[in-house]
Design a protein around this motif. Structure first.
Motif, PDB file in Angstrom:
ATOM      1  N   TYR A   1       0.834  -1.196   0.000  1.00 31.87           N
ATOM      2  CA  TYR A   1       0.000   0.000   0.000  1.00 31.87           C
ATOM      3  C   TYR A   1       0.878   1.259   0.000  1.00 31.87           C
ATOM      4  CZ  TYR A   1      -3.649   3.303   1.313  1.00 31.87           C
ATOM      5  OH  TYR A   1      -4.517   4.359   1.333  1.00 31.87           O
ATOM      6  N   ASN A   2       1.872   1.282   0.881  1.00 28.49           N
ATOM      7  CA  ASN A   2       2.751   2.450   0.974  1.00 28.49           C
ATOM      8  C   ASN A   2       3.556   2.659  -0.309  1.00 28.49           C
ATOM      9  OD1 ASN A   2       1.829   3.088   3.511  1.00 28.49           O
ATOM     10  ND2 ASN A   2       3.522   2.103   4.577  1.00 28.49           N
ATOM     11  N   GLN A   3       3.951   1.578  -0.972  1.00 25.15           N
ATOM     12  CA  GLN A   3       4.649   1.715  -2.246  1.00 25.15           C
ATOM     13  C   GLN A   3       3.729   2.337  -3.294  1.00 25.15           C
ATOM     14  OE1 GLN A   3       6.151  -2.208  -3.155  1.00 25.15           O
ATOM     15  NE2 GLN A   3       7.885  -1.986  -1.768  1.00 25.15           N
ATOM     16  N   ARG A   4       2.471   1.982  -3.262  1.00 29.20           N
ATOM     17  CA  ARG A   4       1.515   2.545  -4.222  1.00 29.20           C
ATOM     18  C   ARG A   4       1.236   4.016  -3.939  1.00 29.20           C
ATOM     19  NH1 ARG A   4      -2.727  -2.242  -5.783  1.00 29.20           N
ATOM     20  NH2 ARG A   4      -1.126  -3.819  -6.154  1.00 29.20           N
ATOM     21  N   VAL A   5       1.264   4.393  -2.675  1.00 29.18           N
ATOM     22  CA  VAL A   5       1.099   5.808  -2.323  1.00 29.18           C
ATOM     23  C   VAL A   5       2.231   6.630  -2.939  1.00 29.18           C
ATOM     24  CG1 VAL A   5       1.186   7.457  -0.411  1.00 29.18           C
ATOM     25  CG2 VAL A   5      -0.181   5.386  -0.187  1.00 29.18           C
ATOM     26  N   MET A   6       3.421   6.065  -2.961  1.00 28.83           N
ATOM     27  CA  MET A   6       4.596   6.779  -3.470  1.00 28.83           C
ATOM     28  C   MET A   6       4.659   6.816  -5.001  1.00 28.83           C
ATOM     29  SD  MET A   6       5.862   7.799  -0.699  1.00 28.83           S
ATOM     30  CE  MET A   6       7.380   8.483  -1.276  1.00 28.83           C
TER      31      MET A   6
END
Length: 142
Positions: free
Chosen positions: A84-89
């Motif tokens: 999820y955090n990778q997709r936010v970035m």
């Protein structure tokens, strides 16, 4: 630092509830009932609030508390939060209306079974509702 998880998760869920009109609504479920699930632990100074239409009614149809071990849930949540955090970035690659801000899930913190159970199920719900795929989950197809 523990308050950061509260602030980030609260912000994500409040924002996600208020921006459903802008999201790509190619959804698996069209239940419009508004649900709020709150878990707090004052001694650890964190809180998780899930505000998502239909989540509560969806949750009662899932595997019950105690079905998964806490270790399983923690492991899956680490994978989900990382993805999820990778997709936010990567807003140019993933819909920034879905992936609003990073989740500060501290791997070394013991959040307890209830938080891990609800967070895991929220990710499953998120995958189904918004037709996203993080990891292979229970043979579900969209």
């Amino acid at each position: 630092m523990k308050n950061c998880i509260y602030i980030l998760i609260l912000g994500i869920f409040i924002y996600s509830c208020s921006t459903t009109k802008n999201r790509k609504m190619d959804v698996a479920s069209t239940d419009t009932a508004s649900d709020t699930v709150r878990i707090a632990n004052d001694s650890l100074e964190y809180e998780i609030i899930i505000i998502e239409p239909g989540f509560n009614s969806w949750l009662v149809t899932q595997r019950p508390r105690g079905f998964y071990s806490e270790t399983f849930l923690e492991t899956r949540n680490r994978i989900y939060v990382t993805e999820y955090n990778q997709r936010v970035m990567q807003p140019q690659r993933f819909d920034p209306n879905l992936y609003l801000q990073q989740i500060n899930y501290q791997y070394a913190t013991h959040y307890g079974y209830e938080v891990n159970y609800l967070l895991y199920n929220y990710f499953i719900y998120f995958e189904q509702r918004y037709r996203q795929r993080f990891i292979a989950t229970r043979g579900r197809r969209f």
